[in-house]
Design an enzyme around this catalytic site. Structure first.
Site, PDB file in Angstrom:
ATOM      1  N   HIS A 145       0.830  -1.194   0.000  1.00  0.00           N
ATOM      2  CA  HIS A 145       0.000   0.000   0.000  1.00  0.00           C
ATOM      3  C   HIS A 145       0.871   1.252   0.000  1.00  0.00           C
ATOM      4  CE1 HIS A 145      -3.237  -2.785   1.246  1.00  0.00           C
ATOM      5  NE2 HIS A 145      -4.045  -1.889   0.715  1.00  0.00           N
ATOM      6  N   LYS A 149      -0.619   4.902   4.482  1.00  0.00           N
ATOM      7  CA  LYS A 149      -1.515   3.954   5.158  1.00  0.00           C
ATOM      8  C   LYS A 149      -0.971   3.648   6.545  1.00  0.00           C
ATOM      9  CE  LYS A 149      -3.949  -0.454   4.551  1.00  0.00           C
ATOM     10  NZ  LYS A 149      -5.277   0.152   4.822  1.00  0.00           N
TER      11      LYS A 149
END
Length: 256
Positions: A145, A149
């Protein structure tokens, strides 16, 4: 016209959802909730969900785990369904979500993407076929990600790991990386690895490593609209539902 109260409206996903809903004719954002309270569209913004002036048909939450208590309290008081798309909850918070389903309709899943949920089903089937009867297959989950995040591993990684574990009778032990482990891999390990960098929207891969062969299942999200579409469809699905806990499986079964 389904009225949606959007929690986390000023976040990246909130803005994508607001833009997506603006182009649809079956729903509208009736209120936005965000601690930043930045008005950027035609709907009213509120800092707290309890301050909403008009009762929505459903609450769609893409905010932060810290907002969970206020959201569930509001939905219970007003009798409003909630779609929880936020991830990173503790075991206690997940238990609270499931408990709330006895009082209100709750939609809760590790990922709002149709493709990811299909991946989960395929992973279950693969784990079933590649059982101990087929020889030893080591299973690993890898997720990637963007660098902003917060939670790691991702909620989706846990969703996929849980699917694999359930097919193995919940006998697997989750191992997060191999740093400091100066020993061979044990039979009941399920490795989960998180990578953070750049602007990666979301990539998940499941590896089945056997004797002289590797089987890989993967999914890559190329934009946040993948999750936004799923979340909005879940909100429409939940409007008017009876109390209970719902997931993407229920939505898919209703569509197919």
């Amino acid at each position: 016209m389904t009225k949606i109260a959007l929690s986390g409206a000023c976040g990246r996903m909130g803005r994508v959802i607001a833009g997506l809903v603006a182009g649809r004719g079956d729903c509208e954002i009736s209120a936005g909730i965000d601690c930043r309270c930045e008005k950027y569209a035609g709907f009213e913004m509120y800092c707290r969900i309890g301050d909403i002036a008009e009762k929505p048909d459903v609450v769609l939450d893409f905010s932060h785990p810290s907002s969970l208590g206020d959201i569930l309290a509001f939905c219970k008081t007003c009798g409003v369904p909630v779609v929880i798309a936020t991830t990173g909850y503790s075991e206690e918070e997940v238990a609270g979500i499931k408990s709330a389903a006895a009082h209100i309709p709750v939609f809760f899943t590790g990922n709002m993407s149709l493709g990811i949920n299909l991946l989960s089903d395929l992973a279950r089937r693969a784990a079933r076929v590649l059982s101990e009867k087929s020889g030893q297959y080591d299973m690993e989950v890898i997720e990637k990600h963007h660098n902003r995040k917060v939670d790691a591993p991702s909620g989706t990684a846990f969703m996929l790991a849980d699917a694999l574990n359930e097919e193995r009778g919940n006998t697997l032990k989750y191992v997060y990386g191999r740093s400091g482990k100066h020993q061979p891999r044990t039979k009941n390990e399920l490795g989960i690895h998180a990578i953070r960098g750049g602007t990666i929207v979301g990539e998940h891969e499941i590896i089945f490593a056997g004797h002289d062969e590797i089987i890989s299942l993967s999914h890559s999200a190329l934009s946040r609209e993948v999750f936004a579409n799923g979340a909005v469809n879940a909100a429409l699905f939940m409007a008017g539902k009876e109390n209970g806990l719902y997931s993407m499986t229920d939505l898919l079964n209703a569509v197919i």
